[in-house]
Structure formats: structure tokens, C-alpha cells
Design a protein around this motif. Structure first.
Motif, short mmCIF file in Angstrom:
data_model
loop_
_atom_site.label_atom_id
_atom_site.label_comp_id
_atom_site.label_asym_id
_atom_site.label_seq_id
_atom_site.Cartn_x
_atom_site.Cartn_y
_atom_site.Cartn_z
N VAL A 6 0.84 -1.20 0.00
CA VAL A 6 0.00 0.00 0.00
C VAL A 6 0.87 1.25 0.00
CG1 VAL A 6 -1.67 1.33 1.34
CG2 VAL A 6 -1.92 -1.16 1.16
N GLU A 7 1.92 1.23 0.78
CA GLU A 7 2.80 2.41 0.83
C GLU A 7 3.50 2.63 -0.51
OE1 GLU A 7 4.07 2.51 5.57
OE2 GLU A 7 5.17 1.22 4.19
N ILE A 8 3.91 1.56 -1.16
CA ILE A 8 4.56 1.71 -2.47
C ILE A 8 3.58 2.27 -3.49
CG2 ILE A 8 5.51 0.40 -4.41
CD1 ILE A 8 7.00 -1.32 -2.40
N ALA A 9 2.33 1.85 -3.41
CA ALA A 9 1.31 2.40 -4.31
C ALA A 9 1.13 3.90 -4.07
CB ALA A 9 -0.01 1.66 -4.12
N ASN A 10 1.11 4.30 -2.80
CA ASN A 10 1.01 5.72 -2.47
C ASN A 10 2.21 6.50 -2.98
OD1 ASN A 10 -1.50 5.76 -1.15
ND2 ASN A 10 -0.58 5.08 0.79
N ILE A 11 3.38 5.87 -2.86
CA ILE A 11 4.61 6.53 -3.34
C ILE A 11 4.55 6.74 -4.85
CG2 ILE A 11 7.09 6.17 -3.69
CD1 ILE A 11 7.13 4.81 -0.92
N LYS A 12 4.09 5.72 -5.59
CA LYS A 12 3.98 5.85 -7.05
C LYS A 12 3.04 7.00 -7.41
CE LYS A 12 1.08 3.79 -9.63
NZ LYS A 12 0.23 2.86 -10.42
N ARG A 13 1.87 7.03 -6.75
CA ARG A 13 0.89 8.09 -7.02
C ARG A 13 1.49 9.47 -6.75
NH1 ARG A 13 -4.18 9.34 -3.05
NH2 ARG A 13 -4.95 11.23 -4.10
N LEU A 14 2.21 9.59 -5.63
CA LEU A 14 2.80 10.87 -5.26
C LEU A 14 3.82 11.34 -6.28
CD1 LEU A 14 3.28 12.95 -2.73
CD2 LEU A 14 5.37 11.59 -2.46
N LEU A 15 4.68 10.43 -6.74
CA LEU A 15 5.79 10.81 -7.61
C LEU A 15 5.34 11.15 -9.02
CD1 LEU A 15 8.52 8.27 -6.43
CD2 LEU A 15 8.24 10.67 -5.78
N ARG A 16 4.05 10.94 -9.33
CA ARG A 16 3.51 11.35 -10.63
C ARG A 16 2.62 12.58 -10.51
NH1 ARG A 16 2.11 5.41 -13.39
NH2 ARG A 16 4.30 4.77 -13.57
#
Length: 495
Positions: free
Chosen positions: A138-148
Motif C-alpha cells: 500500500v505504501e509503495i502504491a502511495n509513493i507511485k501516485r505521489l511521484l507522478r
């Protein structure tokens, strides 16, 4: 540079530090830390440059697990990107707390608020509180969303230091699965500074953290430690730090009570004058051993200390040697109030009225000598202005009579009474006020001495004709100070 946090009520050996970790080093020296940095190997620099160029080209931030052994310099590198690549990176900001889209976005907004609105450099965000605790799916998914996110995440480098290869690789693979191929191999393998640079880093750490020169001569020299015997620069620095701490404490304990040596020069000079060239610029009045030697290296006492350079550093710190001038604006009121009969009679003839203890205490508290023992010393000497129309000629008259044949001893006792009166008026824990008497725990016989809050203060007073604290007397002042230090070294059993 971050101002040094010196408390002049403390002995200097209680304050010296050797930071072995990045966080402690930053706390001690602040931005000055950049002077200690040695660029990592080209392989690491090339990876970082590729990352920043790809972030700009893709318009998308990057999640970057960093893999290296403990003590290699992961945290240091993460916080030094702006130093090595000032055109590409803004200041690194730490992220603490949960790793969610909202919390990370708040950290990015905070980082953006610290730079100009039109600053397009990459923002490094460091997550340094999760070592051994990898990011979840879940945290990695949030990180991906943030970095885009075009609000700032798209120009963010999110750093996640880790020491365990399995954990670092797990996070890297998880991120690539959801975000796609990375412009560099993940996790990024970090190499610290080359081993031949470690002694230089250690020496700079000592000097910058303490604002004291030649500390490696105290008996813990980084050059004496074989870098090849340590797994990382962190291990190397921790070993030296531990040895340095033991060494300074042992020196402090070599006398039954810590000693502070004050060399006070009474003359017609109204301010510190040449003493500012013979003392540390950051520690109020602290003698600069190198400057003293440079001023009189060809004299007999200079040559003696040149052969014992390490001992000179030790004695300078063990005695916490301080140099101060006593201007006529202070010495004359003291002598009018407490001086011997013939001196007070001459001062009365000059029309100098008695100031009284309160006025003398106020003058003393404003002097460099007073500020030091009162613990309110400033980082640099202050100009005390010009002497009054009566104090300067009065001091000149005393000089005409002369300071020898035992007269100086009577003048010293007057200063001792002034110091005693001042400290007692402040309610300080003080006792054992002595003039020309040996200390209880050593054969030393200072001009005057007193105990203050657990330490012993030894004051060596000298009375000199004219405006003595000038450059023309630099060599003789240095020789006088070095001679006093030589006497103390011998009496304390070091030479």
C-alpha cells in the motif's frame, strides 16, 4: 557558521566533542559540515546525475532505495546532494511518520516552501526512520501516485536508506512492478569516501566541531588508525571518538581539581589589542598555541615548546589558558578602593575619588576578565572604549613609580580583593582566595587563585608600562605566556 555553544563557566575539556554520526555532527557545526565532505566515488556520482536528469526528462519523481553497510555514509550522502550537485538538487528534507500520500505530500509542500517559487531543482526527501521495516504494498502504491503528481512529487527524489540487501531489493522490485522500469538499477549501491580520505575527514571533524586547532596532537591522531582495519568510515570515526573522549577525560582528571589559567596583563591599553592575534577567534580568550609559537619560535621558551608540540596542546587545554587585558578604567578604580596606602595616596593627589564596591563590581562585570569568570563571555573580544581622563594618567604615574621590588605583589592583592568582592556580590559558590600561596593539591604558587564552582582559577598578573597590548610587543607577550605554561607543566609533573 553556526556559533559555537561555549559556556565559559565550564572547563574546555568538558566541552570538546568528536561527533561520530551525521546527526550529531550537524547539531554541532550546522552548515559548516560541508567543509568535511569528501565526494563519493565517481560511480555513485554518475548514478545520482543519471537520476536527476531522468526525473527532469520523464517529468516523474523516483523512489530510490539506497543499500550500504551501516556507517558507510548513506544518511550523509542523502543530506549532501545539494553540496555535490547544487544546480540539480535543493536542500534535503527528512520525512518522519506514516508513509502515506497525504503525509508525503505535506513534506513536499514544506520543502517547496523553503525554496523560491521558480526553483525547478529536484527535491530530495529522505525516509531514515524505517530501516529494517520495508515499505508495504500500500505504501509503495502511495509513493507511485505521489511521484507522478504535478504538484511537486513529479520532481521529487524519495530516498529510503537500508542496510539489509534482501529488504532493499524487495522494496526496489515492488516499486518497479507498479511503476515500471527505473532509469537506474535499484536498489542503488552506495560506496562511502575512499579509505585514504578518512584521516582528513576525522581531523576536520575535530577542528570544525570544536573551533580549536591541532586537537590531533592531544594524543589521539587519526593518522595512527589503520583505515583498512575498519569495516566502514562510521566504525573508524566511532573508535577515534571513543578514544578521544577517554583521553580528554583522563587529562581533566590528572589534577585533583580542574584548573583554569588566566594570564591577565594590566597596562594603559584600553582593549585586547594584540591579544586578539594570540587567541582563538571563536572561544573567548582561549590561547592559540600555534599563534604563540609563531610569535616567538626562536626564543628559548619557544624552542623548548617546539620540541614538545603535543604537550603544548595538552597543557593549553588542560589549563584552559585564557588571555585578557586589564585596562586603566578597571585597574585604577580597583587600586583606589583596595590598593596599598602609598598607591591610594597618589591617586587621591590626582583627584581620583573612591568608586565604591558597587561601581567596581559593575566595571568588573563589563571587562573581558569579568565576563569570562561570570560565564557571559562573547565569541570575540569587545572594544572597551577609551580610558577616562584621570585613569590613564593615573596608571602612567604608577608605571613611573615602578612595578618591581615587590610592588606588583601588593597590586595583585588588590585585584584579588576586587574579584572576591565581585563573586560574593553575585552569590557565586567561591572560596579559597589566595595571593602568592600554593594550592592545596599541587606545588603551584599562582599570583592569585580562588575556587569557583568546583574548579580552581589561577591568575597570573603582570603590570606593564604604556599601551603594552600592541603588535610591537607580540613576541614578548607570547614568550611570557609560554613561560607561564612551561612553569605549570613542570609543577604538574609533565616536564
Amino acid at each position: 557558521m553556526k556559533s559555537h555553544k561555549e559556556n565559559s563557566k565550564n572547563h574546555i575539556l568538558r566541552e570538546l566533542v568528536f561527533p561520530a554520526r551525521y546527526e550529531q555532527l550537524i547539531d554541532e557545526v550546522g552548515p559548516e559540515f560541508a567543509r568535511l565532505l569528501v565526494a563519493p566515488p565517481n560511480s555513485t556520482l554518475n548514478i545520482i546525475e543519471t537520476i536527476t536528469e531522468s526525473i527532469k526528462a520523464r517529468g516523474e519523481g523516483l523512489f530510490c532505495p539506497i543499500l550500504a553497510l551501516s556507517g558507510t555514509g548513506k544518511t550523509t550522502l542523502a543530506h549532501s546532494l545539494r553540496t555535490f550537485f547544487p544546480a540539480h538538487f535543493s536542500e534535503t528534507v527528512d520525512h518522519t511518520g506514516e508513509v502515506s500520500y497525504d503525509s508525503l505530500n505535506a513534506t513536499i509542500k514544506y520543502a517547496k516552501g523553503r525554496i523560491a517559487a521558480d526553483d525547478e531543482r529536484v527535491i530530495p526527501i529522505n525516509i531514515d526512520h524505517r530501516e529494517g521495516n520495508p515499505a508495504t504494498g500500500v505504501e509503495i502504491a502511495n509513493i507511485k501516485r505521489l511521484l507522478r503528481d504535478s504538484g511537486g512529487g513529479n520532481r521529487t527524489l524519495l530516498l529510503w536508506p537500508e542496510t539489509t540487501e534482501e529488504i532493499a531489493k524487495e522494496m526496489a522490485d515492488g516499486y518497479v512492478r507498479v511503476a515500471g522500469r527505473s532509469p537506474v538499477d535499484l536498489p542503488v549501491l552506495i560506496d562511502g569516501p575512499t579509505r585514504d580520505s578518512w584521516p582528513g575527514i576525522a581531523k576536520n571533524t575535530l577542528e570544525v566541531s570544536n573551533d580549536v586547532e591541532s586537537l590531533e596532537l592531544l594524543g589521539v591522531n587519526p593518522n595512527d588508525y589503520a583505515a583498512s582495519e575498519f569495516h566502514s568510515i562510521g566504525d573508524y570515526l566511532r573508535q577515534i571518538s571513543d578514544d578521544f573522549t577517554r583521553r580528554r577525560i583522563r587529562i581533566l582528571q590528572e589534577t585533583r581539581r580542574p584548573i583554569h589559567l588566566i594570564v591577565a596583563i594590566a597596562s594603559e591599553s584600553s582593549d585586547a589589542g594584540v591579544l586578539s592575534q594570540l587567541t582563538n577567534s571563536s572561544r573567548f580568550g582561549l590561547a592559540d598555541a600555534s599563534a604563540l609559537l609563531d610569535a616567538t619560535k626562536t626564543s628559548e621558551v619557544g624552542r623548548w615548546w617546539m620540541e614538545r608540540r603535543g604537550l603544548l596542546t595538552q597543557m593549553n587545554l588542560q589549563l584552559d589558558v585564557r588571555l585578557f587585558g586589564i585596562p586603566p578604567s578597571l585597574s585604577i578604580p580597583i587600586l583606589r578602593q583596595y590598593g596599598p596606602e602609598d598607591v591610594t595616596r597618589n591617586l587621591i593627589d590626582l583627584g581620583i575619588e573612591q568608586s565604591g564596591p558597587y561601581s567596581i563590581n559593575r566595571k568588573f562585570s563589563r571587562s573581558d576578565f569579568g565576563k569570562y569568570i561570570d560565564g557571559t563571555a562573547n565569541p570575540t573580544f569587545e572594544n572597551r572604549g577609551t580610558p577616562s581622563r584621570v585613569s590613564l594618567p593615573a596608571f602612567s604615574l604608577l608605571a613611573d613609580v615602578g612595578f618591581t621590588a615587590g610592588r606588583d605583589k601588593l597590586l595583585n592583592k588588590s585585584v584579588l580583593k576586587a574579584v572576591e568582592g565581585y563573586l560574593n556580590s553575585q552569590g557565586r559558590d567561591c572560596s579559597n582566595f589566595k595571593a602568592e600561596k600554593s594550592l592545596e593539591f599541587t606545588p603551584l604558587i599562582p599570583d592569585i587563585s580562588f575556587d569557583l564552582e568546583g574548579d580552581t582559577y589561577c591568575v597570573e598578573l603582570t603590570w606593564r608600562r604604556g599601551e603594552f597590548l600592541t603588535s610591537t610587543n607580540r613576541a614578548s607577550i607570547a614568550a611570557y605566556v609560554l613561560k607561564k605554561m612551561q612553569n605549570y607543566a613542570r609543577e604538574l609533573g609533565h616536564a
